[in-house]
Design a protein around this motif. Structure first.
Motif, short mmCIF file in Angstrom:
data_model
loop_
_atom_site.label_atom_id
_atom_site.label_comp_id
_atom_site.label_asym_id
_atom_site.label_seq_id
_atom_site.Cartn_x
_atom_site.Cartn_y
_atom_site.Cartn_z
N LYS B 2 0.84 -1.21 0.00
CA LYS B 2 0.00 0.00 0.00
C LYS B 2 0.87 1.25 0.00
O LYS B 2 0.60 2.20 -0.72
CB LYS B 2 -0.87 0.00 1.27
CG LYS B 2 -2.17 -0.77 1.08
CD LYS B 2 -2.86 -0.92 2.40
CE LYS B 2 -2.73 -2.34 2.93
NZ LYS B 2 -2.79 -2.44 4.37
N PHE B 5 2.45 1.85 -3.21
CA PHE B 5 1.46 2.40 -4.15
C PHE B 5 1.25 3.89 -3.89
O PHE B 5 1.29 4.72 -4.80
CB PHE B 5 0.15 1.62 -3.98
CG PHE B 5 -0.98 2.23 -4.77
CD1 PHE B 5 -2.08 2.76 -4.11
CD2 PHE B 5 -0.94 2.26 -6.15
CE1 PHE B 5 -3.09 3.32 -4.82
CE2 PHE B 5 -1.97 2.83 -6.87
CZ PHE B 5 -3.05 3.36 -6.20
N LEU B 6 1.07 4.18 -2.63
CA LEU B 6 0.86 5.58 -2.24
C LEU B 6 2.03 6.43 -2.69
O LEU B 6 1.85 7.49 -3.30
CB LEU B 6 0.71 5.63 -0.71
CG LEU B 6 0.55 7.04 -0.12
CD1 LEU B 6 -0.89 7.47 -0.29
CD2 LEU B 6 0.97 7.06 1.32
N PHE B 8 4.21 5.79 -4.93
CA PHE B 8 4.29 5.85 -6.40
C PHE B 8 3.34 6.90 -6.97
O PHE B 8 3.72 7.75 -7.76
CB PHE B 8 3.98 4.46 -6.97
CG PHE B 8 3.79 4.47 -8.45
CD1 PHE B 8 2.52 4.26 -8.99
CD2 PHE B 8 4.85 4.70 -9.31
CE1 PHE B 8 2.36 4.28 -10.35
CE2 PHE B 8 4.69 4.73 -10.66
CZ PHE B 8 3.43 4.51 -11.18
N THR B 9 2.11 6.84 -6.48
CA THR B 9 1.13 7.80 -7.01
C THR B 9 1.54 9.22 -6.68
O THR B 9 1.44 10.12 -7.51
CB THR B 9 -0.26 7.54 -6.43
OG1 THR B 9 -0.13 7.28 -5.04
CG2 THR B 9 -0.93 6.38 -7.10
N LEU B 10 2.02 9.39 -5.48
CA LEU B 10 2.40 10.73 -5.07
C LEU B 10 3.50 11.28 -5.95
O LEU B 10 3.38 12.36 -6.50
CB LEU B 10 2.89 10.68 -3.62
CG LEU B 10 1.86 11.11 -2.59
CD1 LEU B 10 2.42 10.96 -1.20
CD2 LEU B 10 1.45 12.54 -2.86
#
Lengths: 513, 469, 471, 497
Positions: B2, B5-6, B8-10
Motif C-alpha cells: 500500500k 502504491f501511495l 508511487f502515485t504521489l
C-alpha cells in the motif's frame, strides 16, 4: 477507506506544493497590468468585450456609492445626471474563464445635453473618458471585493432573469460578414440552373429572389413579374405574356435563325425556326421550386427560307462561306433538372424530311456539267450539365456540358439549272457522332449578370459566343451586345461544306427577364 | 504494498504536475494573481486561433533592420525571458547572435485587420519548427509592440518594405467532392454524374468513362485505333479523404473505332478492329483482410478486352486491292500495385506496380471480293500462340493533393515475343483543375520486320481539365 | 490502475485549483448533481422525438477548410467547446486547432426530419474515423439548433443550413429490394418472366403464377443467342414462408413448349457448321427448390434443380425455315440436367457471398439431312451415338443488395462423351432492382484429340439488358 | 477523512455545476422560446377564479425577481406549458406559465408591448422559476402540478408540436394502386374517349369504404369533343347511362402496321361504350369494359396524304382492306392484369389497290394484338405514372401481282411478334402535362409524345402531339416497309374533359 488516506495524503502534499511555488513576481504582475491597460486603451477594433451602460441617474449606481481608486486618485463617484452614462466594460466569454471579469468603466458625457459650460453649446458631441482603468478595477477586485461583487452580480443577473438579454459588444470587426468559404461551390438544388437560364436563355425563367430574412431566417421565393417578357435580337425573338403562365410554369413562343448543333452561324442555315416552349415543375410541392424537377421543353419547327441571300447584305454577319443546306424539320429541345439525382440533362433533336429540291446553295462541279449540294437533315445533341461557382457569392458562375452530338450530311447532284435532283445521286456521306464539350461562363457581380460566354468544341470546331450588358433601364429593360464566332476545323482538313470560320455581332433587347 | 502504491502515485503525480508547469512556462504556475492576469490578457482580444495557419506570416531577414528593432527593445527595456526582465549580461550574450546574423524575426498579422499579433526573435535554425525555441518572449500584441518600437518602425514592419520572406500558408488540403467529377483527358476521361449513400457513410458513384489504347501492352492512346467507352461504378465502404481509396470499382464498356490525331506513318502497320469488342475492368484492394497496413494499399486491377464476331469484308470500308493487316482481338492485364511505399516529403509517395499483360495479334487478309477476311496464321499459330505476354514494372511517385498534383513513373517491360520496352508516364495537375498527361515508350530489341505493327517510339499526350465538386 | 488514479488526481487537482482561483465567483448556490440531472433530462425531452428516422435524415459533411475554421473559431470565441460536458483548457484547444490547420477536421451535420433546423452538429477528425473509432468526438456534439445558433450566430447558422459551400452529402437513400407481389415483370433475353397473379392458401405461403421464357442452356454451355429454341411457358412459384418480406423455401415449377427463334448472331446464309437448328417442338420443364429440406433442415440451404427438354415432334425438311438447301444439320432435341446450388458458403464482407453449383446431365445431338424431296427428316447415324454426358461445376460470388445486386459465376463443364471442356463466366448486375445487365461467356478446349465437335463454336458470348418492374 | 473528501468533492461540484446549471437554464429557456414547431410540449389554459387565485397564493421567483401570484380577471388567462410524462419522467413536468391578457389590462408584465387592443402574451413565470420551486419549494410546485393534473382529467391538452408529421409520410418506393385507380387515371389522361375523373378525396367519409374513392365528376359541359388531325370523338351527356357511357369516334389510324395515320388511306367510324358490369358506384373496384366497334372504309387519299403538312413521311406501301375494328379494354378481376384486345379484319379484296408500284401491291387485311397491362407510379402522389403492356400482336401481308391478266396472289408473311409498350405520364398536382410512349413491335420502334400547350377556362385544352415510327431494327426492311423513319406532328384539342 484506504483510498481516502491516499487522497488526503496527496492533497496535503499538493497544497504545500502550491504554497511553495508562489513567489511574488511583482515585476511580472506589473508587466501584465501595463500590457492589459495599454491593450484596452489602444486596440479599438479587435477586443471581444461586452459592456453595459448605466445612466448616471441609475439607482444602482447611487446604491453602489463611490469606488476607490489607486495611486491617490480620488474615489470614483458617479455623477447623478441625465447626460452622463457610465459604461462598464467586461470580459464575458474568455477561454478558460468561467465568470465575467470587469475591466474598466468609461464615463460618457453627452455634451449637447449637459453642456452648461462657459463656451455655450457650440460643440455638441460625446466625450468619453476612462474614469476607472483596469488597474483600479483590479485593485477593486483584490482589495474591495464587496463592491466589485455587487457590480458583478448585477451584471450577471441581467442575463439570468432574461435569457434573451444581450450585452453590447465592443468588437469592431465583423467576422460574420467576412465568412469566406475557400472552395467553389455547386448547388445541389436548381439555383445554379435557374441563375444560368435566366441570364442566358432565350426564354423567360421565374427568378427566385430571397426576400428579407424573417426572425427565424426563413426565406421565401418571390417572383418579380412583368406583364410580358420579350427578348429580341437579330437572330432570335422570344415572347411570353402573363396569360401564358399557367399554374405549373409558363409558356412562350420564339422565332429564330439558328442551328445550335452544327458549327454554323445564324442566317447561314437557310431556315427560319419557330418554337413553342413550356416550362413546368414536376413536383408535388409547388413552393419548393428550387428543389423541384423542372422540365423545360421546346417544340421546334423550321421551314426553309433563303436567309443566305440576305447574309451578304448583312453587315453584322461575316459568314465564312458555309455551304450547307438545312431542311424543313421538326424537333424537340428538353432541359431537365436533376431527375433522380442525375446531373442536369439536355436533349435536342431535329429531324427533317429529306427534300433535295432547289437548294439555296449549290456548288458547280467543273469537271462534269453538274451541280451538287450538301444537306443536313438530322441534328441531335444529348448532354449532361454540371454547374459550379467560384465562391458562395456566385460571382463567377460556370457550366460545363459533356455529351454527344450528331448530324448527318447528304450530298445530292443536279443538272445545271435543274431544280430537281438527279435520281439516285443522293448519298449519305457523313453520319457523325462526336463528343461535344461546352463551357459556359457568367460573370455576375452582386448578383446582377454582366457578362456571359460560351465555348463549345464539337467535331474539331470551336464555336464561341458571348454577350455583355450594355445598359439597364429601370423597369426591366436591358440591352446587351452579343457576338458569336465559329472557327474552321482544327487539327483536320476542312470539308467542302464547312466554313473557314466566321463571326457575327448583334444587339439584343430584353424586357421583363 | 500500500505504501509503495501511495508513494508511487504521489511521486508520479507530483512529477506530472511539475512537468506540466515546466512545459507551459509562465502558465499554470500556481500564482493565481499572475495566472488570472495572464488569462485576462489572452482573452480580451477576439480569438482567432482556428485561423492561425491562414494568417499572413513572414520573416524579417534584413540584418540592419533586425538590429534596429532589437536596439529599440533594449532601449525600452522590453526584453523578457519567461516573463522576467532579462539581465544585461544575458542580453549581451544573445545580442551576439543578432550581430552574427543568425537571428530572424517572425511576424504574424491578425486575421481580420492589419495589426501584428505575433512578433518573436527566432534563431535561424529554429524557423519552421512546431515548438520553435525563441530568443526572448514573443510579443503577442501589436500595441505593445508599437509602444516599444515607436509608430514609425511599427508601420514599417507592417508595410513590409524591407528584405523579408513570406511563409504564409497558401494551399490547404481539401477534400474530394462527390457531387460531380468531370475529368476530361483525351487518353482517359471520366464523368462522374451520380452518387448515392445507401448505408452509414458508404457511397456509390456512377460514371461514364473513355479509355484510349492500352498502355499495358504498350499501345498507348493515338496508336491503338480503338477507344473504350462505357460505364463505371465505384463503391466506397466508407468515405475517405483519398478518392483512390475505394473498396472496388467496376467498369464495363465497348470498343469503338477511333481516329489518329496526326498523319499516319505509312511505313508501319496499324492495328485494325476486326469485330465488336467488350471491355471490362475490376479494381479492388483484395488484401485488405490481412489487416496489415502494408497490404491495405495493394491494389489489384484486372482489365480484359474480348472481341466477338468477325467483321465482314464490307465492314472494313472500300478497298480495291487485297489488304494484309493485323488486329488485336483480346487482351488481359493483371496489375498489382503497391502505393505509399515510401514518403518523399513534398514530392509524393513512392509506388511500385507489377503487371502481366497478355494480348493476341491476328494477321488477316482482306480480299474485297470475298465475303469474310481470312486468318493467315490459322494453321501455324493456334489461338494461344497468338499471345504476347509482357511483364512490366512501374516505379513512380504520386501525389494526390495540394497545389500541384502529379504522378510520374518509369516503366520497364519485356515481352515473350522477344523485345522490351522502357518509357515514362507523367501527369501533372495544377490546383486539381488543369493538367497535362504525357506518355513515352521506346522499344528495345524490336525486330521491325517481324512485328510490323510495332513502333520504335510511342509518344502520346493530352491536356487535362478536371472539375470536381 | 495506477494510471487511472493519476487521471483522477489530475482532474481533482484542476478542480481544486479552479476552486481556489475563482472562489469569488461561486455565488452561494445550493447545487447538486440531482438538480443537474433533472434539468438535463428535461432538456433532452423537450424536442419531438424522431430517433426512428435518424438514418434517413439529411446528413452532410462540410469540407470547406476555411468555413470549418470560421465555425470552429466562433466556438472558441463563444467559449462553447466542451469535452464530456467540461470546458477544455486553452492549451487543449490550441492543440486541437493544429488538427484543424492540418485540414483533418470536418463538420458533420444532420438536419431534423420534419423541418429545416440542424439537430446534430459535431467536429470530427477523419483520422479517428479511419481508426474505426466512430464515437470518438473531437469535441462534444451539439444536438440543439438553438444552442448552435447562439454559438455561431444567426448569419453563420443560415449559411450552414443553406449549404452554400463545399460539402459531401451523406444522406442515406432508402433502397428497397423487398419482393412485392402485385406484379413482377422481368425482361431480359434469356430468362424473362411476367408474374401477374398470386394467391395465398394459408397465412404464410404464396403462390405466384406467370409466364416465363428460357433461351439457351447454360449448363451445357449453349447460351441464348446460339440456341434455336425458345422455351415459352408458365411458371408457378410456391413460397412456403415469407420471412422479413423475403421469400424463404421457394419452389418453382416451370413448364412450357420450345418454339423456334431466330439466332440473330449467326449468319443466316451459312447453314452448316457451328450451329444448331430447330427441328421440332419440345416440352420444357424445370423444377427448382430446396427439396432436401425434407431430409433434414441442415440441407435447407441446398437448392436442387431438375431441368429438361423432351422433343415432341419432328419437322419435315420443308418446314425447317432456316435451311433452304440439301445439307446436314445438327439439332439438339433432348436434355435432362440435375444441379445442386448453394449460394452462401462463405461471407465475403462487402463483396457478398461465395457459393457453388454442381451438376450432372445428359443431352442429345442429332444429325439430319435436309432434303426437301423427302417427306420426313432423315437422321444421319453417328458412330458414337446421339447422347452426350457431362458434369458441370461453378463458383458463385454474389450480393443481393437493394441498390446494387450482382453475381459472378465462373463455371466449368466437362463433356465426358466428347472429352472436351468449356470454361464459362457469367456476370450479371441489377441496379435498384430495376435496371441491369447480364453477360455470359464460354470458351471451349479440346481435351482429347478429336477437336471440338462440329456443332460447337470455340467460344460463345451473349449479353442482354435487364429491366425489372416489381410492385 | 471521509468528511474531508466529501467536502472537497462538494466544493468542486458546486463550482463545476454552478456555472453549468445556469448555463443549462439559459439553454433550456432559449430553446423554449425559439424552437417553435418542434417541441413536444403541451399547454392548458387556466382561468383562475377569485377563490383559486387566493388559494394558490404567491410564489417566489428566482434571482430575486419578486413574487408571482395568479390574478383573477376577465381579461387574463394563463397558459401552463408542460412536458408530458414519458420514458424518463413518470409524471408531467411543468415548464413555464404564459400570461395572456386582453388589451387594456396592464398586469405585472415584464416586457409590455405597446399593443393597445391586441392580445399581450408574456411569459409570467419562467422555466427557471418553476424548477427552483421544484427544488426548493416543492409544495408550491405541487400546487401548479395539481392544476395541470386536474385540467387534464377533463380535457385534452393543446399540443405545441406544429409539425405535420402524418401528412408527410413518404414512401420512397413507387406504388401500384390496388383496383382500377391507375387504369382510370391513365385513360382519363390519354384516351380519346371520356373517362370519369379519379379524384382522391382527402377526408375519408364514413360511407366510403376506402380513402379516396372515385366520384364521377360531372363536367360543366353538355358534351365532350376530342379532336386532332387524325381523329375525332364526340360524347353528349344524353348518352351517359348509369352503367356506362356511349360515344362516337372517327379516325384514320391503322395500328399494328407501323404506319402513321392517313397513310393507310382508310377511314374508320363507329361507337364506343364504357360499361361498368358490376354497377358499383365505386369504380376503383368495378369490372369495367371499354369496347369499340368501328367500321373501316377505304378511301382514296393518295392524292394528298403525302402532302399533308403535319406528316413527314413517304407514301405508304401497304393497302388496307375494308372491314371492321373491334377494340376492347377490360380491368382486371381477381387482381389479374388489365387486358387489351384489338382486332381488325375484313374480306380479302385485291382489286383496286391505291398504292401500287411496278404492278405489285401489298395488302394487309387483318391486324390484331392482345396485351396485358401493368400500371404503377413513382410515388403515392402519382406525379409520374407508368404503364407497361406486354403481349402479342400481328398482321398479315398479301402481295397482289397486277402484271398479268389475272391478279396474282401471294401470301407473303404472317407477322406474329411480341408487343412491348411502355408509357410514362407526368401529371404534377393532378394536372396532366406530358406523356411519352414507346412501343416495340415487329422490329419497329414507335415513339409518341405529347405536351400540353394551353388550357382555357378548364374546358378547352390543347396538346401538341408527336409520333415517330422508326425503320426496322435488327433486320432489313421488307419490300412493303419504309426504309426510313416517319413522323407526324399535330395538335389535339379536348373540350369538356
Amino acid at each position: 477507506m484506504r483510498r481516502m488516506k491516499t487522497f488526503t495524503a496527496f492533497f496535503s502534499v499538493l497544497v504545500l506544493a502550491i504554497l511553495v511555488t508562489i513567489p511574488a513576481k511583482a515585476q511580472e504582475v506589473d508587466d501584465y497590468l501595463y500590457k492589459i491597460d495599454l491593450k484596452l486603451r489602444k486596440d479599438k477594433k479587435y477586443l471581444n468585450l461586452s459592456y453595459y451602460d448605466f445612466f448616471g441617474t441609475d439607482k444602482f449606481l447611487a446604491d453602489l456609492g463611490s469606488l476607490p481608486r489607486t495611486q491617490d486618485k480620488p474615489p470614483l463617484s458617479f455623477k447623478n445626471s441625465d447626460a452622463v452614462t457610465y459604461r462598464v466594460v467586461f470580459l464575458k466569454d474568455g477561454v478558460g474563464m468561467d465568470t465575467l471579469v470587469l475591466l474598466y468603466i468609461n464615463e460618457i458625457v453627452d455634451q449637447s445635453v449637459a453642456d452648461e459650460g462657459i463656451f455655450g453649446s457650440g460643440q455638441a458631441g460625446v466625450a468619453e473618458q476612462m474614469v476607472m482603468p483596469f488597474n483600479d478595477m483590479y485593485n477593486l477586485m483584490v482589495n474591495h471585493y464587496g463592491q466589485y461583487s455587487r457590480l458583478y452580480n448585477y451584471l450577471d443577473r441581467l442575463q439570468k432573469i432574461d435569457p434573451e438579454f444581450k450585452f453590447g459588444s465592443l468588437l469592431g470587426i465583423v467576422p460574420d460578414d467576412d465568412i469566406s468559404t475557400s472552395l467553389g461551390i455547386t448547388s445541389r438544388d436548381n439555383t445554379d440552373y435557374v441563375n444560368f437560364m435566366s441570364a442566358n436563355y432565350l426564354h423567360w425563367y421565374p427568378k427566385m429572389r430571397k426576400a428579407e430574412k424573417g426572425r427565424r431566417g426563413e426565406t421565401t421565393a418571390t417572383t418579380i413579374s412583368y406583364p410580358y417578357r420579350l427578348d429580341a435580337g437579330l437572330t432570335s425573338i422570344s415572347f411570353s405574356h402573363q396569360f401564358m403562365d399557367f399554374s405549373l410554369g409558363g409558356a412562350s413562343v420564339e422565332l429564330n435563325l439558328e442551328e445550335p448543333v452544327l458549327n454554323i452561324l445564324p442566317y447561314s442555315g437557310g431556315v427560319l425556326g419557330f418554337g413553342f416552349r413550356t416550362l413546368i415543375s414536376v413536383t408535388d410541392d409547388k413552393k419548393e421550386l428550387n428543389n423541384s424537377l423542372m422540365v423545360d421543353a421546346r417544340v421546334l419547327g423550321r421551314v426553309i427560307l433563303n436567309t443566305k441571300s440576305v447574309i451578304d447584305k448583312l453587315k453584322f454577319v461575316l459568314d465564312g462561306d458555309s455551304k450547307l443546306n438545312l431542311s424543313t424539320a421538326v424537333g424537340l429541345d428538353i432541359h431537365t433538372t436533376r431527375p433522380f439525382g442525375l446531373p442536369f440533362l439536355n436533349l435536342y433533336a431535329m429531324v427533317g424530311s429529306p427534300g433535295y429540291s432547289d437548294p439555296f446553295i449549290r456548288i458547280q462541279d467543273t469537271k462534269s456539267n453538274r451541280d451538287y449540294a450538301y444537306f443536313s437533315f438530322k441534328q441531335a445533341e444529348a448532354s449532361m450539365s454540371f454547374y459550379w461557382n467560384t465562391s458562395d457569392k456566385l460571382t463567377a458562375r460556370f457550366r460545363l456540358d459533356v455529351g454527344v452530338g450528331y448530324y448527318d450530311i447528304y450530298k445530292a447532284e443536279y443538272n445545271r439549272n435543274a431544280k430537281t435532283i438527279i435520281r439516285g445521286t443522293n448519298k449519305l456521306i457523313v453520319n457523325l457522332f462526336s463528343p461535344v464539350v461546352t463551357l459556359y461562363f457568367n460573370f455576375a457581380p452582386d448578383g446582377s449578370e454582366l457578362f456571359g460566354g460560351k465555348f463549345r468544341i464539337f467535331d474539331s470546331q470551336v464555336k464561341a459566343e458571348g454577350w455583355i450588358k450594355l445598359v439597364e433601364f429601370p423597369g426591366g429593360h436591358n440591352i446587351r451586345a452579343a457576338a458569336a464566332i465559329v472557327s474552321g476545323p482544327i487539327a483536320r482538313g476542312k470539308q467542302e461544306w464547312e466554313s473557314e470560320g466566321g463571326a457575327m455581332f448583334q444587339v439584343r433587347y430584353r424586357y421583363g427577364f | 504494498m500500500k505504501i509503495k502504491f501511495l508513494f508511487f502515485t504521489l511521486v508520479s503525480s507530483l512529477l506530472l504536475l511539475n512537468s506540466s508547469s515546466a512545459q507551459n512556462e509562465g502558465g499554470a504556475t500556481g500564482n493565481t494573481e499572475l495566472d488570472r492576469l495572464k488569462m485576462i490578457y489572452e482573452s480580451v482580444e477576439y480569438n482567432t486561433i482556428a485561423f492561425d495557419d491562414l494568417k499572413k506570416k513572414w520573416l524579417i531577414d534584413d540584418p540592419e533592420f533586425i538590429r534596429e528593432i532589437f536596439n529599440r527593445f533594449v532601449v525600452r527595456n522590453s526584453l523578457r525571458l519567461n516573463g522576467r526582465v532579462v539581465k544585461i549580461d544575458v542580453v549581451k550574450e544573445k545580442s551576439k547572435a543578432i550581430q552574427d546574423g543568425t537571428v530572424t524575426i517572425e511576424v504574424r498579422k491578425r486575421y481580420y485587420d492589419d495589426e501584428i499579433e505575433y512578433f518573436a526573435f527566432i534563431p535561424d535554425d529554429e524557423v519552421g519548427k512546431e515548438n520553435a525555441r525563441v530568443l526572448f518572449d514573443p510579443v503577442t500584441d501589436g500595441f505593445l509592440l508599437k509602444e516599444i518600437l515607436g509608430e514609425k518602425v511599427y508601420d514599417k514592419i507592417r508595410e513590409r518594405t524591407y528584405f523579408q520572406k513570406d511563409i504564409t500558408k497558401q494551399q490547404f488540403t481539401t477534400k474530394f467532392g462527390y457531387a460531380f467529377d468531370v475529368k476530361l483527358n483525351a487518353l482517359e476521361s471520366e464523368v462522374m454524374f451520380w452518387n448515392t449513400t445507401s448505408d452509414a457513410r458508404n457511397k456509390y458513384l456512377l460514371s461514364l468513362f473513355s479509355k484510349w489504347g492500352n498502355d499495358r501492352m504498350f499501345f498507348p492512346g493515338w496508336f491503338a485505333n480503338e477507344m473504350f467507352i462505357g460505364g463505371r461504378m465505384t463503391y466506397f465502404k466508407d468515405l475517405r479523404n483519398n478518392p483512390e481509396d475505394y473498396t472496388y470499382r467496376i467498369s464495363a464498356g465497348l470498343g469503338v473505332q477511333s481516329g489518329r490525331p496526326y498523319k499516319v506513318d505509312t511505313k508501319r502497320d496499324q492495328l485494325w478492329l476486326s469485330g465488336s469488342s467488350f471491355y471490362g475492368q475490376i479494381e479492388a484492394y483484395p488484401l485488405g483482410f490481412i489487416g496489415s497496413d502494408f497490404f491495405d494499399d495493394i491494389k489489384a486491377t484486372l482489365e480484359v478486352k474480348v472481341t466477338v464476331g468477325e467483321n465482314k469484308s464490307a465492314d472494313y470500308g472500300l478497298y480495291r486491292t487485297n489488304q494484309i493487316f493485323y488486329s488485336n482481338r483480346n487482351f488481359f492485364n493483371l496489375t498489382w500495385k503497391k502505393s505509399n511505399l515510401l514518403q518523399f516529403e513534398d514530392l509524393g509517395n513512392l509506388e511500385v506496380s507489377l503487371t502481366l499483360s497478355s494480348s493476341d495479334i491476328w494477321k488477316y487478309e482482306l480480299n474485297p471480293v470475298a465475303k469474310t477476311v481470312t486468318d493467315l496464321e490459322k494453321n501455324n499459330k493456334p489461338f494461344f500462340k497468338k499471345f504476347n505476354h509482357i511483364l512490366s514494372v512501374d516505379v513512380g511517385i504520386a501525389k494526390n493533393s495540394g497545389l500541384i498534383q502529379h504522378n510520374v513513373a518509369m516503366v520497364f517491360g519485356y515481352g515473350s515475343d522477344g523485345y522490351g520496352f522502357f518509357g515514362a508516364r507523367g501527369m501533372a495537375m495544377l490546383s486539381g483543375n488543369f493538367g497535362f498527361d504525357v506518355r513515352v515508350y521506346v522499344s528495345a530489341g524490336l525486330n521491325e520486320k517481324k512485328f510490323p505493327y510495332r513502333y520504335d517510339t510511342y509518344l502520346v499526350f493530352s491536356p487535362i481539365l478536371r472539375i470536381n465538386y | 490502475m495506477g494510471f487511472n488514479m493519476k487521471k483522477v488526481f489530475i482532474t481533482l487537482t484542476f478542480i481544486l485549483l479552479s476552486t481556489l482561483t475563482f472562489s469569488q465567483a461561486n455565488i452561494n448556490q445550493q447545487n447538486d448533481p440531482n438538480k443537474f440531472n433533472r434539468l438535463e433530462r428535461i432538456y433532452r425531452n423537450l424536442e419531438y422525438n424522431t430517433i426512428g428516422f435518424n438514418d434517413l435524415k439529411t446528413k452532410w459533411v462540410i469540407i470547406d477548410p476555411v468555413l470549418v475554421r470560421t465555425i470552429f473559431n466562433s466556438f472558441i470565441v463563444k467559449n462553447a467547446l466542451r469535452i464530456e460536458g467540461k470546458k477544455p483548457s486553452l492549451e487543449y484547444i490550441k492543440d486541437k486547432s493544429l488538427d484543424v490547420h492540418r485540414g483533418e477536421v470536418f463538420i458533420d451535420i444532420r438536419k431534423r426530419y420534419y423541418d429545416n433546423e440542424i439537430d446534430f452538429f459535431r467536429f470530427y477528425s477523419e483520422a479517428n474515423l479511419e481508426r474505426g473509432e466512430e464515437t470518438d468526438m473531437f469535441f462534444d456534439p451539439i444536438e440543439d439548433f438553438v444552442q448552435l445558433r447562439h454559438i455561431v450566430g444567426e448569419k453563420n447558422y443560415e449559411l450552414l443550413k443553406a449549404k452554400m459551400y463545399a460539402y459531401n452529402d451523406l444522406t442515406k437513400t432508402y433502397y428497397d429490394n423487398k419482393l412485392a407481389f402485385k406484379f413482377d415483370v422481368l425482361l431480359n433475353m434469356f430468362e424473362p418472366h411476367v408474374r401477374f397473379y398470386n394467391f395465398t392458401t394459408n397465412d404464410k405461403n404464396k403462390y405466384l403464377i406467370g409466364i416465363s421464357g428460357k433461351w439457351g442452356y447454360d449448363n451445357i454451355a449453349l447460351p441464348g443467342w446460339y440456341s434455336p429454341t425458345f422455351n415459352l411457358g408458365t411458371k408457378v412459384t410456391y413460397i412456403d414462408r415469407i420471412l422479413n418480406n423475403k421469400p424463404a423455401d421457394v419452389f418453382e415449377f416451370e413448364g412450357g413448349i420450345g418454339l423456334p427463334i431466330q439466332q440473330t448472331i449467326l449468319d443466316k446464309d451459312i447453314y452448316t457448321g457451328k450451329r444448331l437448328h430447330y427441328t421440332g417442338a419440345s416440352v420444357y420443364f424445370n423444377f427448382t427448390g430446396n427439396f432436401l429440406r425434407y431430409i433434414g433442415p441442415e440441407y435447407g440451404k441446398y437448392n436442387l434443380s431438375l431441368e429438361g427438354a423432351l422433343a415432341l415432334s419432328t419437322l419435315g425438311p420443308t418446314e425447317i425455315n432456316s435451311v433452304h438447301t440439301v445439307t446436314t444439320i445438327y439439332s439438339q432435341r433432348n436434355l435432362l440436367s440435375l444441379t445442386a446450388t448453394r449460394r452462401d458458403f462463405l461471407e465475403l464482407s462487402s463483396f457478398g457471398h461465395l457459393g457453388a453449383i454442381l451438376g450432372v446431365g445428359i443431352y442429345d445431338i442429332g444429325q439430319y439431312l435436309t432434303d426437301d424431296t423427302q417427306v420426313t427428316l432423315t437422321e444421319v447415324p453417328q458412330a458414337d451415338g446421339k447422347l452426350r454426358y457431362y458434369v458441370n461445376a461453378a463458383m458463385t460470388i454474389g450480393k443481393d443488395d437493394a441498390l446494387f445486386a450482382y453475381s459472378l459465376e465462373p463455371s466449368f463443364m466437362y463433356n465426358i462423351k466428347e472429352s472436351n471442356a468449356y470454361f464459362g463466366f457469367k456476370a450479371s448486375l441489377l441496379i435498384n432492382n430495376s435496371f441491369g445487365f447480364t453477360f455470359k461467356f464460354y470458351s471451349g478446349i479440346d481435351l482429347g484429340s478429336a477437336g471440338l465437335p462440329a456443332y460447337r463454336s470455340d467460344s460463345y458470348i451473349v449479353f442482354s439488358p435487364i429491366l425489372r418492374i416489381n410492385y | 477523512m471521509k468528511l474531508l473528501f466529501t467536502a472537497i468533492l462538494a466544493l468542486s461540484y458546486s463550482v463545476l455545476f454552478g456555472q453549468t446549471i445556469d448555463h443549462l437554464y439559459r439553454q433550456i429557456e432559449l430553446k423554449l422560446i425559439e424552437d417553435r414547431n418542434y417541441l413536444d410540449i403541451y399547454s392548458i389554459q387556466f382561468l383562475p377564479s377569485q377563490q383559486e387565485a387566493a388559494d394558490l397564493g404567491s410564489f417566489p421567483l428566482a434571482d430575486g425577481k419578486g413574487n408571482f401570484s395568479f390574478r383573477s380577471s376577465e381579461n387574463i388567462s394563463y397558459d401552463i406549458v408542460f412536458l408530458k410524462d414519458n420514458y424518463e419522467f413518470d409524471s408531467l413536468v411543468v415548464l413555464f406559465i404564459r400570461q395572456v391578457s386582453q388589451g387594456g389590462d396592464d398586469g405585472p408584465v415584464l416586457f409590455q408591448e405597446a399593443g393597445a387592443s391586441g392580445i399581450d402574451s408574456t411569459i409570467a413565470v419562467r422555466f427557471k422559476d418553476i424548477q427552483e420551486l421544484y427544488f426548493h419549494n416543492r409544495e408550491a410546485y405541487q400546487k401548479l402540478y395539481t392544476i395541470v393534473d386536474r385540467v387534464l382529467r377533463d380535457s385534452e391538452p393543446f399540443s405545441l408540436v406544429k409539425l405535420i408529421t402524418d401528412e408527410d409520410v413518404q414512401s420512397q418506393i413507387g406504388v401500384s394502386s390496388p383496383g382500377n385507380t391507375d387504369f382510370i387515371n391513365y385513360n382519363f389522361v390519354n384516351n380519346i374517349h371520356t373517362y370519369p375523373k379519379y379524384t382522391a378525396s382527402t377526408t375519408p367519409t364514413t360511407s366510403s369504404r376506402r380513402r379516396g374513392g372515385t366520384a364521377q365528376t360531372s363536367s360543366m359541359t353538355d358534351f365532350k369533343i376530342d379532336f386532332s388531325f387524325s381523329h375525332l370523338t364526340f360524347f353528349h351527356n344524353m348518352f351517359d347511362y348509369d352503367f356506362g357511357t356511349i360515344s362516337a369516334e372517327f379516325n384514320t389510324n391503322t395500328p399494328m402496321l407501323n404506319i402513321l395515320p392517313w397513310q393507310a388511306s382508310t377511314f374508320s367510324g363507329g361507337i364506343r361504350a364504357l360499361v361498368n358490369i358490376d354497377g358499383l358506384s365505386d369504380l376503383t373496384d368495378a369490372f369495367l369494359i371499354d369496347a369499340k366497334i368501328l367500321g373501316r372504309f377505304r378511301l382514296d387519299m393518295t392524292s394528298f396524304n403525302d402532302q399533308l403538312p403535319f406528316l413527314f413521311g413517304k407514301k405508304s406501301l401497304i393497302n388496307v382492306g375494308n372491314g371492321f375494328v373491334f377494340d376492347l379494354k377490360t380491368t382486371g378481376i381477381y387482381d389479374i392484369p388489365f387486358f387489351e384486345l384489338y382486332f381488325a379484319t375484313g374480306s380479302e379484296d385485291l382489286e383496286n389497290p391505291y398504292y401500287i408500284n411496278n404492278n405489285i401491291a401489298y395488302f394487309s387485311f387483318t391486324q390484331w394484338q392482345a396485351l396485358m397491362s401493368f400500371y404503377w407510379n413513382s410515388s403515392e402522389k402519382r406525379t409520374v405514372r407508368f404503364k407497361l403492356s406486354l403481349g402479342i400482336g400481328g398482321h398479315d401481308i398479301v402481295e397482289g401481282d397486277y402484271s398479268g391478266a389475272v391478279i396474282g396472289r401471294r401470301h407473303m408473311k404472317d407477322v406474329v411478334q411480341p408487343v412491348l409498350e411502355m408509357s410514362m405520364n407526368i401529371v404534377p398536382n393532378n394536372v396532366e402535362f406530358l406523356g411519352v410512349t414507346g412501343k416495340f413491335f415487329d422490329s419497329h420502334l414507335t415513339a409518341f409524345l405529347w405536351i400540353k400547350l394551353l388550357e382555357f377556362s378548364n374546358d378547352h385544352s390543347f396538346r401538341i402531339e408527336l409520333q415517330y415510327i422508326s425503320s426496322t431494327f435488327f433486320r432489313e426492311p421488307e419490300l412493303w416497309e419504309q426504309p426510313n423513319g416517319q413522323s407526324l406532328v399535330q395538335l389535339r384539342y379536348r373540350y369538356g374533359f
